[in-house]
Motif scaffolding. Structure first.
Motif, PDB file in Angstrom:
ATOM      1  N   THR A  87       0.864  -1.089   0.091  1.00 22.55           N
ATOM      2  CA  THR A  87      -0.052  -0.030   0.108  1.00 22.55           C
ATOM      3  C   THR A  87       0.974   1.203  -0.031  1.00 22.55           C
ATOM      4  N   GLN A  88       0.164   2.441  -0.551  1.00 28.54           N
ATOM      5  CA  GLN A  88       1.011   3.497  -0.648  1.00 28.54           C
ATOM      6  C   GLN A  88       0.427   4.390   0.346  1.00 28.54           C
ATOM      7  N   ILE A  89      -0.607   4.180   1.031  1.00 30.89           N
ATOM      8  CA  ILE A  89      -0.947   5.129   2.207  1.00 30.89           C
ATOM      9  C   ILE A  89      -0.042   5.806   3.097  1.00 30.89           C
ATOM     10  N   PRO A  90       0.002   6.869   3.410  1.00 29.31           N
ATOM     11  CA  PRO A  90       0.880   7.641   4.254  1.00 29.31           C
ATOM     12  C   PRO A  90       0.820   6.782   5.638  1.00 29.31           C
ATOM     13  N   LEU A  91       2.160   6.779   6.059  1.00 31.92           N
ATOM     14  CA  LEU A  91       2.416   5.990   7.395  1.00 31.92           C
ATOM     15  C   LEU A  91       3.117   6.792   8.207  1.00 31.92           C
ATOM     16  N   VAL A  92       2.790   7.497   9.527  1.00 32.70           N
ATOM     17  CA  VAL A  92       3.475   8.203  10.484  1.00 32.70           C
ATOM     18  C   VAL A  92       3.719   7.377  11.801  1.00 32.70           C
ATOM     19  N   TYR A  93       4.777   7.484  12.399  1.00 36.97           N
ATOM     20  CA  TYR A  93       5.075   6.908  13.503  1.00 36.97           C
ATOM     21  C   TYR A  93       4.886   7.924  14.688  1.00 36.97           C
ATOM     22  N   LEU A  94       4.197   7.523  15.693  1.00 31.74           N
ATOM     23  CA  LEU A  94       3.888   8.162  16.954  1.00 31.74           C
ATOM     24  C   LEU A  94       4.748   7.844  17.963  1.00 31.74           C
ATOM     25  N   THR A  95       5.886   8.314  18.293  1.00 22.26           N
ATOM     26  CA  THR A  95       6.950   7.778  19.334  1.00 22.26           C
ATOM     27  C   THR A  95       7.206   8.944  19.988  1.00 22.26           C
ATOM     28  N   TYR A  96       8.123   8.698  21.278  1.00 19.26           N
ATOM     29  CA  TYR A  96       8.809   9.390  21.907  1.00 19.26           C
ATOM     30  C   TYR A  96      10.315   9.546  21.930  1.00 19.26           C
ATOM     31  N   ILE A  97      11.012  10.694  22.428  1.00 16.67           N
ATOM     32  CA  ILE A  97      12.484  10.849  22.209  1.00 16.67           C
ATOM     33  C   ILE A  97      13.330   9.774  22.736  1.00 16.67           C
ATOM     34  N   ASN A  98      12.851   9.157  23.729  1.00 16.08           N
ATOM     35  CA  ASN A  98      13.637   8.276  24.420  1.00 16.08           C
ATOM     36  C   ASN A  98      13.928   6.898  23.484  1.00 16.08           C
TER      37      ASN A  98
END
Length: 258
Positions: A87-98
């Motif tokens: 798939t070419q759907i946009p994918l974004v990570y939600l993460t933290y600095i650590n």
């Protein structure tokens, strides 16, 4: 046009969220395809972390389930690489600095590019500290997505001026979670952003019903839903594909009404 820009090109966007590896990576992969098929325009994937300070109990528990099931950052990258082939759907990570610094920030960004992650949302990275990552994000073509809170006020224009991908407008004070009522003047926040940049604005935190999604999409460029989806996954576990599909479809339809 980047994949994230593409998410907003056909009107109002619906952005869905899941915690990677909850209840397991195989199910997460199926759920991403289900969300894509149901009409989601962009998908946020939470990177499991032991101390997700911006999250309420629903997503905290999802992080715990994912970690207990053996999900690691490497395994999550491998799953995303498989997804990107289909798939070419946009994918974004939600993460933290650590997790980023523990993994190694250059190695993390390199893997984002290799696996097809388009952007990062980092709730515990203040605007004033983004110099820690902005250059390496640019180097690897990963958008560092800015968050604007109801308390940002005079900082909104400053943050929006350098925004990438889309601006994440936080609808409510506190942590993530379903809310019966959203009292923040979202239109004022969005207007302040729009006076500064053409980057799209999407609203998250607390949105759970089609009515809320439609109302948010009337004043912004999109609606983001996390906890309500994660609750469905918590209830149905490995059998959550169809319930999540049905929910995302109903929310996308509501956003399109706006």
């Amino acid at each position: 046009m980047s994949r994230i820009e593409n998410a907003f090109k056909n009107g109002k966007a619906f952005i869905s969220f899941l915690t990677g590896g909850d209840p397991d990576l195989e199910t997460s992969e199926k759920l991403i395809y289900a969300m894509d098929k149901a009409g989601a325009d962009l998908i946020e994937i939470g990177v499991p972390f032991s101390d997700p300070i911006a999250e309420g109990p629903v997503i905290q528990e999802a992080n715990e389930r994912a970690l207990a099931a053996g999900c690691t950052t490497d395994k999550l990258f491998d799953m995303v690489a498989r997804v990107r082939k289909n798939t070419q759907i946009p994918l974004v990570y939600l993460t933290y600095i650590n997790p980023i610094f523990t993994y190694g920030k250059e190695k993390f960004m390199k893997r984002c590019r290799e696996c097809g992650i388009d952007g990062l949302i980092i709730p515990d990275l203040p605007y004033e500290e983004k110099g820690e990552l902005i250059e390496i994000c640019r180097e690897y073509g990963v958008d560092l997505i800015s968050m604007i809170a109801p308390t940002s006020h005079e900082r909104i224009a400053m943050i929006a001026k350098e925004a990438q991908g889309f601006v994440y407008c936080v609808s409510s004070l506190g942590v993530t979670g379903v809310r019966t009522e959203i009292k923040t003047d979202i239109s004022e926040m969005v207007d302040l952003v729009k006076n500064t940049t053409n980057v799209p604005c999407a609203v998250g935190f607390g949105i759970a019903t089609p009515e809320q999604a439609e109302n948010m999409a009337k004043v912004a460029d999109g609606a983001i839903v996390g906890s309500a989806i994660v609750k469905i996954i918590a209830e149905h576990g490995k059998n959550s594909e169809q319930p999540v599909f049905d929910y995302v479809k109903s929310m996308k339809e509501a956003v399109m009404k706006a």
